[in-house]
Structure formats: C-alpha cells, structure tokens
Design a protein around this motif. Structure first.
Motif, PDB file in Angstrom:
ATOM      1  N   THR A   1      -3.790   3.544 -12.499  1.00  0.00           N
ATOM      2  CA  THR A   1      -3.019   3.058 -11.357  1.00  0.00           C
ATOM      3  C   THR A   1      -3.052   1.538 -11.310  1.00  0.00           C
ATOM      4  O   THR A   1      -4.052   0.921 -11.657  1.00  0.00           O
ATOM      5  N   VAL A   2      -1.938   0.951 -10.918  1.00  0.00           N
ATOM      6  CA  VAL A   2      -1.852  -0.511 -10.802  1.00  0.00           C
ATOM      7  C   VAL A   2      -1.223  -0.861  -9.463  1.00  0.00           C
ATOM      8  O   VAL A   2      -0.592  -0.030  -8.816  1.00  0.00           O
TER       9      VAL A   2
ATOM     10  N   VAL B   1       0.835  -1.204   0.000  1.00  0.00           N
ATOM     11  CA  VAL B   1       0.000   0.000   0.000  1.00  0.00           C
ATOM     12  C   VAL B   1       0.870   1.256   0.000  1.00  0.00           C
ATOM     13  O   VAL B   1       0.662   2.185  -0.779  1.00  0.00           O
ATOM     14  N   ILE B   2       1.876   1.263   0.870  1.00  0.00           N
ATOM     15  CA  ILE B   2       2.726   2.448   0.989  1.00  0.00           C
ATOM     16  C   ILE B   2       3.572   2.637  -0.256  1.00  0.00           C
ATOM     17  O   ILE B   2       3.803   3.756  -0.721  1.00  0.00           O
ATOM     18  N   THR B   3       4.029   1.529  -0.856  1.00  0.00           N
ATOM     19  CA  THR B   3       4.823   1.619  -2.079  1.00  0.00           C
ATOM     20  C   THR B   3       4.004   2.253  -3.197  1.00  0.00           C
ATOM     21  O   THR B   3       4.486   3.125  -3.914  1.00  0.00           O
ATOM     22  N   VAL B   4       2.755   1.809  -3.354  1.00  0.00           N
ATOM     23  CA  VAL B   4       1.881   2.407  -4.361  1.00  0.00           C
ATOM     24  C   VAL B   4       1.724   3.901  -4.090  1.00  0.00           C
ATOM     25  O   VAL B   4       1.790   4.730  -4.995  1.00  0.00           O
TER      26      VAL B   4
ATOM     27  N   TYR C   1     -10.606   4.995  -9.111  1.00  0.00           N
ATOM     28  CA  TYR C   1      -9.348   4.490  -8.550  1.00  0.00           C
ATOM     29  C   TYR C   1      -9.213   2.989  -8.840  1.00  0.00           C
ATOM     30  O   TYR C   1      -9.663   2.150  -8.074  1.00  0.00           O
ATOM     31  N   ARG C   2      -8.571   2.654  -9.952  1.00  0.00           N
ATOM     32  CA  ARG C   2      -8.457   1.265 -10.408  1.00  0.00           C
ATOM     33  C   ARG C   2      -7.758   0.392  -9.358  1.00  0.00           C
ATOM     34  O   ARG C   2      -8.234  -0.690  -9.004  1.00  0.00           O
ATOM     35  N   ALA C   3      -6.593   0.842  -8.853  1.00  0.00           N
ATOM     36  CA  ALA C   3      -5.852   0.041  -7.874  1.00  0.00           C
ATOM     37  C   ALA C   3      -6.660  -0.180  -6.608  1.00  0.00           C
ATOM     38  O   ALA C   3      -6.514  -1.204  -5.931  1.00  0.00           O
ATOM     39  N   GLY C   4      -7.556   0.779  -6.272  1.00  0.00           N
ATOM     40  CA  GLY C   4      -8.391   0.640  -5.086  1.00  0.00           C
ATOM     41  C   GLY C   4      -9.328  -0.562  -5.172  1.00  0.00           C
ATOM     42  O   GLY C   4      -9.594  -1.219  -4.155  1.00  0.00           O
ATOM     43  N   TYR C   5      -9.815  -0.844  -6.379  1.00  0.00           N
ATOM     44  CA  TYR C   5     -10.656  -2.033  -6.558  1.00  0.00           C
ATOM     45  C   TYR C   5      -9.868  -3.299  -6.245  1.00  0.00           C
ATOM     46  O   TYR C   5     -10.407  -4.252  -5.658  1.00  0.00           O
ATOM     47  N   GLY C   6      -8.599  -3.298  -6.642  1.00  0.00           N
ATOM     48  CA  GLY C   6      -7.759  -4.465  -6.351  1.00  0.00           C
ATOM     49  C   GLY C   6      -7.524  -4.646  -4.864  1.00  0.00           C
ATOM     50  O   GLY C   6      -7.549  -5.767  -4.347  1.00  0.00           O
TER      51      GLY C   6
END
Length: 418
Positions: A399-400, A260-263, A362-367
């Motif tokens: 975002t990924v 999470v922090i890296t993203v 927020y695409r990465a948020g769905y992941g």
C-alpha cells in the motif's frame, strides 16, 4: 433525405433540420392547425421504443410528446419544441459555468433521474452528457434524446449506447443500472467544471467529493441511489453562498481526510465483496461525508467541533460493530485524523499506534503516523518510528499514499543532514 417541405399527417409541415441524436434527425415543424412550432424526430421503426418510453413519462424536465406518426420505414415523434442551446454547445462556445450553475443543473438532472429510477419498472437513461441537456430560454434544463433509455430491474443487459468519456465501465460489458446513471451524472458535472475541474477541490470541496464518488469505476463504490445524490446537492446548494472566503487551515486539514478516504476507496476492494462489508463501507462513507459539508469547510470553530463530535460518535459506534482487521484499521485511521481536527494530539497518537497494532504490515499506515509526528514536531518519536519502519520494510504490504511518500522524503533528508 431532407424532409423540409414535407407535411406529415396533413398537419405538421417540416421546416428545417435542427439537430441529430439517438439514431435520428430532428426537424422544426409548424402545426398547420394550431400555428405553433413543434420538434419532429425521425427514427427507424425498429427504434420506436423511445416513443413508447416518452408516452409513459411525464416530468417538467422532459419535452412533452404531442403526437406519433408511423409509416413502413420510419416513425416520427412530434414533441414540444425547446428553444435554447445544449450545455455542450455552451461549452464549445467557451462558456465557463459557475459553481452555482453547476449545482443548479445537477439538482435538476438528479430530480429527473430520481423520477426515472423510482418508476416500476425503473428507467435507466444511459447516455447523459452535456449535448443531451438543453437549456431552454425559460431557464429550465431539459433532458432530451431518450433513444438509449431502457426499462429494467437490477442490472439490465443491453448493447452500450453511451458516449465515450461519459459511459460507465460496466456499459461496455452490456450492463446498465441506477449506478450507471450516477456515473454518467458525475462525468457530466465534471465536464461542466471544464479545465478548472482540478481546482474544484479548493473552490468547493463538497461538490468535488460528490463528483469523485459518482465517478468511481466500481459501481458498488458509487452512491447507490440518486435520492442520496439529490439530498447532498441540495445541502451544497443551500450553503454555497454562506462564505466565499476559504479557511486555509481547514482546507489543509480536509486534504488530510481526503487523502485518507481516497486511499481507503482505492485499496479496499475487498471491503465491497459481500453484504456485510458493503454495509461497513456505506456506513463509513456516510460518516466521512460530514467533513465535506460547508459548515466544516467554512464554518466557525464551534461548527467544526460539532461535526467532529458527530464523526467521533459514529466511528465509535461502527467500531463496536466491526472487528475485522481491515475494518478496525480504517476506523482507527479516521479516528486519529478526527482527533487532530479537535487538536487532541494525545488521542490522535494513540489511535495511530492502535492502527499499526491491528496491522503491523500496513506500509501506508506508517506514512500516516509518521507525518502526524512530523506535523506535531515529535522528532524523537518520529525517528523511532522510522527505525521500526526500516527494520520491517521487507515484511510490509504494497500500500502507498501521498503521506507515505512525503514522510519517506522528509526522513531521508533528515538522515542525509545528520
């Protein structure tokens, strides 16, 4: 020209060359008056700023300057002779440094850099690497070769004298400041980790995270002063030996936080463009640093619960101060992970839902939310989220994250089975 046999100032008899660095040769010399050995560095007169620098500095990790000699073409720095080998020589000889050794050396380097940066004007070293760190026979680490060091305020502009692989990106633009030294510090510790650097995440996550932060490409995303680095290293040093057995469940959970922090670090460059948002970034990373403490990785359940409560309090306080969409999204994402640590899955789900309400693109948020539902066995909710994700796919940002890829893989496999 080899100076062996030459007597300087009628006193210092040059014996043998012992090295080269910072634009000059280094010789071993005998003091004919005192009978002791000194190191003599020969440099061009045009580069005598190193001599002026050494005269003003006094620190246990810096070789003392004893005398100075100058002729028409060269100048000679007579310095304390440090018996030992550089850390670079040890690495080339196949030496594998332990975590304890790396932390110890990091503490000694951070101490001398704190001394440099605290001077008026501050001193920026600019060329830290294992070859410039001499481990004396007395066990002390010495910083040698100040040929690239400069005085300056804020950003000092100069030609890059750093070493490829260790120099910070901004040095190639002619810039150097305290954050530059922090970058070279991180790269040096990384080099001491050797080929096992990729395993440092498991061996000592606190140290891994410290090196990761130091080596960020953007200066504003690194630790901003060496005192902070020194404080964090001191904490790691005190707790390094408390437990040698890693709790794998904690490690797995910490992996989630690290992802999470890296993203956040990699994709939130817009958060560091101004004073307000930069303050937000600093405050948020101060909170997330809690997860990299040894008590959280190896402590008891009560220790981890206490840290989670600290993080929750800090995040809620920050949430009241920050109302922008991007800021709220990041806070909610970490609040959700924090609730997972506390095994409060109802709260975690609520925070993930709120995160997507703040930013439906927020695409990465769905992941992140999808993998939470997968981990907690909420198949129906996971399928509903997947359906929503697929219907909005063309509207989502780019975002990924690792969790996004894992979720997409799992849901695709599930569809194929059905």
């Amino acid at each position: 020209m080899n100076l062996s046999g030459t007597v300087l100032k009628g006193r210092y008899c040059i014996l043998d060359p012992v090295g080269k660095g910072g634009g000059g040769k280094v010789y071993l010399a005998r003091d004919l008056e005192l009978g002791v050995l000194w190191a003599v560095k020969e440099i061009p007169v045009s580069d005598k700023s190193e001599a002026r620098m050494l005269l003003k500095l006094s620190h246990p990790s810096l070789p003392k300057m004893i005398d100075y000699i100058e002729d028409n073409r060269k100048c000679y720095l007579v310095m304390e002779y440090v018996r030992g080998k550089s850390l670079g020589e040890y690495l080339r000889g196949g030496k594998h440094f332990s975590i304890n050794e790396i932390v110890k050396y990091g503490m000694e380097i951070s101490d001398v850099f704190s001394y440099f940066h605290g001077r008026k004007p501050p001193v920026y070293y600019g060329d830290l690497k294992p070859d410039n760190l001499m481990l004396g026979e007395n066990g002390r680490l010495y910083l040698i070769d100040l040929g690239g060091a400069v005085n300056g305020y804020k950003y000092h502009h100069k030609v890059c004298t750093g070493t490829a692989g260790f120099a910070a990106p901004e040095q190639y633009e002619g810039k150097i400041n305290a954050a530059t030294d922090i970058y070279t510090f991180g790269k040096t510790l990384s080099a001491l980790c050797g080929k096992t650097d990729c395993l440092l995440f498991i061996r000592n996550m606190s140290l891994f995270w410290l090196i990761f932060r130091c080596c960020m490409k953007k200066p504003e995303m690194r630790y901003q002063n060496m005192k902070t680095v020194q404080k964090k290293l001191s904490r790691i040093q005190k707790r390094q030996n408390q437990s040698k057995i890693k709790n794998m469940l904690v490690l797995a959970g910490s992996s989630i936080v690290f992802a999470v922090i890296t993203v956040f670090l990699l994709f939130s460059s817009d958060l560091v463009s101004g004073s307000k948002t930069f303050d937000f970034y600093e405050e948020l990373t101060d909170i997330t640093d809690l997860y990299y403490q040894e008590e959280f990785q190896n402590g008891s359940k009560a220790d981890r619960e206490k840290i989670c409560e600290q993080a929750d309090t800090g995040l809620r306080k920050l949430q009241k101060q920050c109302t922008e969409k991007e800021e709220s999204r990041k806070i909610l994402q970490i609040l959700a992970v924090n609730s997972e640590y506390q095994e409060n899955y109802e709260n975690a789900g609520f925070y993930y839902e709120q995160m997507l309400l703040y930013d439906e693109t927020y695409r990465a948020g769905y992941g992140e939310y999808g993998m939470f539902l997968f981990r907690t066995g909420q198949k129906e909710a996971g399928q509903a989220l997947w359906t929503e994700y697929k219907s909005k796919e063309t509207m989502l940002d780019d975002t990924v994250s690792r969790n996004l890829r894992l979720w997409e893989k799992e849901m695709t496999k599930s569809e194929e089975k059905s």
